[in-house]
Motif scaffolding. Structure first.
Motif, PDB file in Angstrom:
ATOM      1  N   LEU A  36       9.647 -14.862  32.737  1.00 13.32           N
ATOM      2  CA  LEU A  36       9.260 -16.252  32.535  1.00 13.32           C
ATOM      3  C   LEU A  36      10.453 -17.031  31.971  1.00 13.32           C
ATOM      4  O   LEU A  36      11.370 -16.437  31.381  1.00 13.32           O
ATOM      5  CB  LEU A  36       8.073 -16.350  31.567  1.00 13.32           C
ATOM      6  N   CYS A  38      10.037 -20.023  29.902  1.00 13.51           N
ATOM      7  CA  CYS A  38       9.202 -21.042  29.254  1.00 13.51           C
ATOM      8  C   CYS A  38      10.009 -22.130  28.540  1.00 13.51           C
ATOM      9  O   CYS A  38      10.966 -21.854  27.816  1.00 13.51           O
ATOM     10  CB  CYS A  38       8.273 -20.383  28.243  1.00 13.51           C
ATOM     11  N   CYS A  41      10.040 -21.708  24.667  1.00 15.19           N
ATOM     12  CA  CYS A  41      10.505 -20.415  24.127  1.00 15.19           C
ATOM     13  C   CYS A  41      11.134 -20.599  22.737  1.00 15.19           C
ATOM     14  O   CYS A  41      12.011 -21.436  22.549  1.00 15.19           O
ATOM     15  CB  CYS A  41      11.532 -19.808  25.087  1.00 15.19           C
ATOM     16  N   SER A 106       3.401 -11.243  28.374  1.00 16.77           N
ATOM     17  CA  SER A 106       2.954 -12.291  29.304  1.00 16.77           C
ATOM     18  C   SER A 106       2.033 -11.698  30.361  1.00 16.77           C
ATOM     19  O   SER A 106       1.348 -12.435  31.070  1.00 16.77           O
ATOM     20  CB  SER A 106       4.164 -12.925  29.989  1.00 16.77           C
ATOM     21  N   GLN A 131      -0.317 -19.733  29.720  1.00 14.92           N
ATOM     22  CA  GLN A 131       0.224 -21.085  29.550  1.00 14.92           C
ATOM     23  C   GLN A 131      -0.726 -22.111  30.158  1.00 14.92           C
ATOM     24  O   GLN A 131      -0.321 -23.225  30.500  1.00 14.92           O
ATOM     25  CB  GLN A 131       1.600 -21.203  30.219  1.00 14.92           C
ATOM     26  N   SER A 142       6.040 -22.534  32.494  1.00 20.25           N
ATOM     27  CA  SER A 142       6.631 -21.201  32.334  1.00 20.25           C
ATOM     28  C   SER A 142       7.810 -20.952  33.268  1.00 20.25           C
ATOM     29  O   SER A 142       8.512 -19.944  33.114  1.00 20.25           O
ATOM     30  CB  SER A 142       5.574 -20.122  32.591  1.00 20.25           C
ATOM     31  N   THR A 199       2.467 -25.018  20.378  1.00 16.51           N
ATOM     32  CA  THR A 199       3.847 -24.531  20.270  1.00 16.51           C
ATOM     33  C   THR A 199       4.476 -25.048  18.991  1.00 16.51           C
ATOM     34  O   THR A 199       4.208 -26.161  18.540  1.00 16.51           O
ATOM     35  CB  THR A 199       4.704 -24.973  21.465  1.00 16.51           C
ATOM     36  N   LEU A 373      14.161 -25.637  31.445  1.00 19.33           N
ATOM     37  CA  LEU A 373      13.669 -24.248  31.407  1.00 19.33           C
ATOM     38  C   LEU A 373      14.802 -23.305  31.040  1.00 19.33           C
ATOM     39  O   LEU A 373      15.980 -23.616  31.240  1.00 19.33           O
ATOM     40  CB  LEU A 373      13.078 -23.862  32.764  1.00 19.33           C
TER      41      LEU A 373
END
Ligand code: FES
Length: 380
Positions: A36, A38, A41, A106, A131, A142, A199, A373
């Protein structure tokens, strides 16, 4: 930057003069590799390459020392811990040592044979993250296409296995509207424990904050939704609810207090009190095999720097909450107020508090924003 090493070593209050308790749990970031990418992150901007990860013998030694220190739980995390081909061996060793093991995953690399092997090795618990349940939104957040279906398949496998399970729903501005559907999904599947985790903005996620942070109206709707589902599922589903820090009036007791309950190990063996501690560049963190876990926990100035309350500036030092929130999050104080030695701006007593709330409100109004990302070449 203040020399916190000196501050920590000259403390005399009740919390710092006591020998610290051993950590309750160890979190092993076995690898930063992850399929992933994300946007939220929380791992550092600079990830550890596979070539610098501890090898199997190195992780076994970490586990042995953790058990020797009296720790009770081990969390296998990452990155994606299933990217490590020795995961089953490490779980088996943790089990042999009597550690309760949790796999934080995940789910996209999970298949029936690997799960069976992990269960046979003694794995106790799986924490599976989602997610969201809408493909377009979840794929976008993601950076991984088709993740929802893979996670649903992973969920079915874990449920068939009978392993203890927690579903972790990661919440951002783009999927907050799905919360009711997420909790309905969890209840329909008979899930006993759910985390609704807004988050937090550390590491990579901090630079995407303006695209991720929900509005206060979304937060109010989420809180009402959680309250209703808690009522409706009382006795069959426990819902842990983490709100976005920035809208709080009191800071969280980050990690249960700096170096009080958890010890984190980075992929290269660096020992930390929390996953973001390396942003505190004025502290030197020990690393295995050059340090033992015991020496890091009990003797390292970096671990002692913000333990307890003696390091606290005013008004924290005289605050009635100081033994409950331990001054909040040091990494957040650095990121938002420019110093790890000052108040966590999430606290309403911080001079920066209003600025942080205003910032959050302004960013939350930006509508859909592009994410940056992660880019990390992945190989399992
Ligand atoms: Fe480091 Fe909160 S993440 S103290």
């Amino acid at each position: 930057m203040t020399d916190t090493t000196a501050t920590a070593s000259s403390t005399t209050d009740s919390t710092s003069s006591r020998q610290p308790e051993p950590p309750l749990a160890i979190l092993l970031e076995l690898t930063h590799r992850c399929p992933l990418r994300c946007a939220y992150c929380s791992n550092p901007l600079a990830l550890t390459p596979a070539s610098q990860e501890l090898d199997t013998a190195g992780w076994r030694e970490v586990l042995r020392q953790a058990a020797d220190m009296g720790m009770l739980q081990v969390h296998f995390s990452g990155g994606e811990p299933m990217a490590r081909s020795d995961l089953t061996e490490l779980v088996a060793y943790a089990s042999e040592l009597g550690l309760y093991s949790n796999l934080i995953t995940s789910g996209v690399l999970l298949d029936a044979s690997r799960l069976a092997a992990l269960q046979q090795a003694g794995l106790n618990h799986v924490q599976l993250s989602f997610q969201g349940l809408e493909d377009t939104q979840a794929d976008r957040l993601s950076g991984f296409r088709g993740g929802v279906a893979k996670k649903q398949a992973a969920l079915a496998l874990v449920q068939q296995s009978g392993l203890a399970l927690t579903l972790n729903f990661v919440i951002t501005r783009s999927n907050a509207h799905e919360l009711d559907a997420m909790l309905h999904y969890a209840d329909q599947h008979g899930i006993a424990r759910v985390e609704v985790a807004n988050t937090q903005y550390y590491g990579w996620g901090l630079q995407n904050r303006a695209a991720l942070i929900p509005s206060e109206a979304q937060l109010d709707a989420m809180t009402a939704c959680v309250t209703q589902w808690r009522e409706q599922t009382r006795g069959r589903m426990v819902i842990d609810y983490v709100i976005p820090d920035y809208y709080a009036r009191r800071p969280k007791a980050c990690m249960g207090g700096w170096a009080q309950r958890f010890l984190n190990v980075m992929p290269d063996g660096t020992l930390l009190p929390c996953h973001a501690a390396q942003t505190l560049a004025h502290l030197q963190f020990p690393r295995v095999p050059h340090s033992t876990l015991h020496a890091a926990w009990y003797d390292s100035p970096a671990f002692a720097a913000y333990r307890g309350s003696s390091w606290m500036p005013e008004p924290c030092g005289g605050c009635e909450h100081k033994e409950r929130d331990f001054g909040g999050c040091r990494c957040q104080a650095l990121a938002l107020a420019g110093s790890a030695d000052t108040l966590d701006p999430v606290c309403e007593r911080s001079p920066q508090h209003e600025h942080v709330v205003t910032l959050a409100r302004r960013e939350a109004q930006l509508g859909e924003q592009p994410y940056t990302l992660r880019s990390f070449s992945f190989s399992a």
